[in-house]
Design a protein around this motif. Structure first.
Motif, PDB file in Angstrom:
ATOM      1  N   ILE A 488     -17.745  25.602  76.663  1.00  0.00           N
ATOM      2  CA  ILE A 488     -17.270  27.292  75.656  1.00  0.00           C
ATOM      3  C   ILE A 488     -16.908  27.226  74.451  1.00  0.00           C
ATOM      4  O   ILE A 488     -17.672  28.528  74.129  1.00  0.00           O
ATOM      5  CB  ILE A 488     -15.781  26.844  76.852  1.00  0.00           C
ATOM      6  CG1 ILE A 488     -15.917  27.121  78.469  1.00  0.00           C
ATOM      7  CG2 ILE A 488     -15.265  28.852  76.638  1.00  0.00           C
ATOM      8  CD1 ILE A 488     -16.735  28.529  79.296  1.00  0.00           C
ATOM      9  N   ARG A 495     -21.564  30.963  77.151  1.00  0.00           N
ATOM     10  CA  ARG A 495     -20.216  32.436  76.714  1.00  0.00           C
ATOM     11  C   ARG A 495     -21.058  33.239  77.150  1.00  0.00           C
ATOM     12  O   ARG A 495     -19.982  34.547  77.872  1.00  0.00           O
ATOM     13  CB  ARG A 495     -19.992  31.811  75.495  1.00  0.00           C
ATOM     14  CG  ARG A 495     -18.711  31.068  74.804  1.00  0.00           C
ATOM     15  CD  ARG A 495     -18.090  31.221  73.526  1.00  0.00           C
ATOM     16  NE  ARG A 495     -19.037  31.785  72.594  1.00  0.00           N
ATOM     17  CZ  ARG A 495     -19.149  31.492  71.776  1.00  0.00           C
ATOM     18  NH1 ARG A 495     -19.188  29.345  71.471  1.00  0.00           N
ATOM     19  NH2 ARG A 495     -19.864  31.435  70.312  1.00  0.00           N
ATOM     20  N   THR A 548     -14.696  36.277  73.510  1.00  0.00           N
ATOM     21  CA  THR A 548     -16.019  36.685  74.514  1.00  0.00           C
ATOM     22  C   THR A 548     -15.402  38.311  74.876  1.00  0.00           C
ATOM     23  O   THR A 548     -16.563  38.828  75.561  1.00  0.00           O
ATOM     24  CB  THR A 548     -16.100  35.457  74.982  1.00  0.00           C
ATOM     25  OG1 THR A 548     -16.097  34.731  73.855  1.00  0.00           O
ATOM     26  CG2 THR A 548     -16.939  35.235  76.553  1.00  0.00           C
TER      27      THR A 548
END
Length: 634
Positions: A488, A495, A548
């Motif tokens: 991640i 992502r 994100t």
């Protein structure tokens, strides 16, 4: 045999309308077939349905000469049906005129009520809400009264399905209007425009559907989906709006209509495979309804015998192939929202699941089917883990259970070896097919290995440790969780998948973070770990998630998870935690070595046990998942 029947009310009414009240001259109705009448024998015809028992047994052609009485009755029945359809059409046009604001069209539809038909209170309510009239009339047209009968199939033997002798006779008479007439949907009702719906469909069809092995199947256009099922249409639009930056404001309207359609479908007997697709789409992405939706999908799939599709599929039947792959989708979705939450799966193991690989031998199989079957195989293993170890998180794993736990770990290793190099890049979702195998592998390992912490002793006064066997399994779980977080942090492409992957990924990602936090803060004396390294990695992950989720829809579960994990991290006793979150640098990709290679040297995994102090962030999230998850905490 001929019998005398009274004239039907419709015939009498028609005669009276022409001023002729004389009883009909023709009072006999032919009920015997031509062959039996010719031989002058009794004709046994069940409920007037041909062939009769004698013709069926002898292989004769069975037909009945229609009398004038029969022709008259059929003519009246046909005219009555046309009148009813015209009335429904008028009400539908009136509903459309009301919603699109066309008073001139409403004026054309207005007309005096028949003098001999006073308006009832129920009719007044319908007139006030044309959409209610439209839906009620449509439901009444599609839902005939349910009747049952005991039958015996002369072609079958005693070895049959027990309940097959009690048949719902109404099913045979259900009108097949699903694919031949367009039912009202959120577009025709004016909730979203056609242009908006097309954009939402493209968002789902060109990207999201490929994360889940193409739930839509053969539907490649919005028009096809609309004809197939208003429920599927609403599901696609709702999920599309949840993942659209420009059309996210449509989510509430689409979501509300979707819930209404699901509620109406709950007790309907007229459900098709596309309605099940609509339930699955909602279950995979809409967190507040997921468990209820998949429960209904499993029940409905069983009701229409989707599980038997594999038998036809292996014989080359395309309809059986579509049924089988839809059933396997239901199976995967069911396990996503059962095992991870400590619930027993509703779809069980057996020949149908064991035979899943045979679907790939059919001429219709695609790479999406291979990805789907890989998931069926993985969840079959995790289902066995659930059945073996249950959900008692306070009782330690018994030493005699360790060999079985290791066998499950080997099964997962074998699964990963079989599928890790099977998939190539996809034009719609990039390298997700291959990377997704690795992520699912780590999720599964984490779930399995977390069982090692069940009932693990915690004492601040006296340091305690696990047995070497359990510590090996526990460390494998820690490594798997760290591998998830490192990807991640370092993998930009993965992502980018987060705003599109189904709920299971969001939940397991949250679990991996919480699992590591609990191990680092409460179990640091139980197993040998690098606490500072774990906390630093968690801080980097939280920072990456915060960045994100900034562009995600506010209703996306990962937005809430990201905020909750950040609050949870800030509450740790370490004074440097806040600075770690604010200034955590990304992990260089070259430092990730074996983790980005998906950890060749992994051993075992659990998931439901390790949500520590999850109230810190979960209580801020209004969903049905919360209570179920908290009940599983140690």
């Amino acid at each position: 045999m001929d019998i005398e029947l009274p004239s039907p009310p419709a015939v009498s009414a028609l005669r009276e309308s022409f001023g002729d009240r004389k009883p009909p001259d023709i009072t006999r109705k032919i009920t015997a077939c031509v062959a039996c009448r010719k031989q002058k024998v009794k004709c046994h015809m069940r409920e007037g349905q041909m062939p009769c028992s004698r013709c069926k047994k002898r292989g004769l052609s069975c037909s009945v000469n229609r009398s004038l009485q029969t022709l008259l009755e059929e003519d009246v029945t046909w005219k009555g049906a046309v009148v009813q359809k015209m009335r429904r059409l008028e009400e539908a046009v009136a509903s459309i005129a009301t919603r699109v604001g066309m008073p001139e069209l409403q004026a054309l539809q207005a007309g005096p009520e028949p003098e001999d038909q006073p308006i009832s209170p129920a009719r007044e309510v319908v007139n006030q809400d044309p959409s209610l009239s439209q839906r009620r009339d449509s439901a009444e047209d599609r839902e005939p009264q349910q009747t049952w009968e005991v039958i015996m199939d002369p072609r079958g033997g005693p070895a049959s399905i027990p309940a097959s002798c009690v048949s719902e006779s109404g099913k045979a008479g259900l009108p097949n209007t699903m694919a031949t007439s367009r039912r009202p949907d959120l577009i025709s009702m004016g909730l979203v425009s056609l242009r908006q719906a097309l954009a939402l469909f493209e968002t789902y069809h060109l990207r999201l559907d490929h994360f889940l092995y193409r739930i839509l199947g053969d539907h490649i256009s919005l028009d096809s989906v609309r004809i197939a099922s208003p429920l599927l249409t609403a599901a696609v639009c709702s999920v599309g709006a949840l993942h659209s930056q420009s059309l996210g404001h449509l989510f509430e309207a689409c979501y509300s209509e979707y819930k209404s359609l699901v509620a109406a479908q709950m007790f309907s007997r007229n459900v098709n495979e596309d309605d099940i697709r609509g339930l699955c789409v909602g279950a995979f992405w809409l967190h507040e309804l997921s468990w209820a939706l998949i429960g209904n999908a499993v029940r409905t799939a069983s009701d229409i015998n989707l599980h038997s599709g594999i038998y036809k599929a292996v014989k080359g039947d395309r309809e059986g192939y579509l049924q089988a792959r839809l059933y396997y989708l239901v199976y995967v979705c069911d396990h996503h929202f059962s095992i991870a939450y400590g619930r027993p799966p509703m779809s069980r193991e057996g020949f149908i699941i064991d035979s899943a690989s045979r679907l790939l031998d059919t001429e219709h199989a695609t790479e999406d089917d291979a990805r789907l079957i890989s998931q069926v195989k993985e969840w079959s293993i995790l289902g066995q883990v659930f059945d073996t170890f249950g959900v008692d998180v306070d009782t330690p794993i018994l030493p005699q259970s360790l060999p079985q736990l290791r066998r499950y770990s080997i099964s997962l290793d074998t699964w990963f070896a079989d599928w890790s190099e099977s998939f190539k890049a996809n034009r719609n979702v990039g390298n997700y097919p291959q990377k997704g195998v690795g992520f699912h592998f780590h999720f599964a390992k984490l779930y399995l290995c977390s069982h090692a912490f069940r009932g693990a002793p915690i004492s601040d006064d006296t340091p305690q440790c696990m047995s070497p066997e359990l510590e090996e399994i526990a460390n494998a779980g820690v490594l798997s969780a760290m591998s998830i977080l490192r990807v991640i942090v370092s993998d930009d492409e993965f992502r980018s998948f987060l705003n599109g992957l189904p709920l299971y990924f969001d939940t397991m990602l949250a679990f991996a973070v919480v699992f590591l936090l609990k191990v680092a803060t409460k179990y640091a004396t139980v197993i040998r770990i690098d606490t500072d390294k774990i906390l630093s990695l968690v801080a980097q992950t939280v920072s990456a998630l915060r960045e994100t989720t900034q562009s995600m829809h506010k209703q996306h579960i990962l937005v809430v998870i990201s905020e909750g994990l950040e609050r949870l991290l800030h509450r740790l006793p370490s004074n440097s935690t806040h600075e770690m979150v604010q200034h955590a640098p990304p992990v260089p990709e070259q430092q990730l070595g074996f983790d980005l290679g998906w950890m060749e040297n992994m051993a075992s995994f659990d998931f439901q046990t390790q949500f520590p102090d999850v109230d810190d962030w979960w209580l801020h999230y209004s969903t049905s998942i919360g209570p179920a998850t908290r009940s599983m905490m140690p």
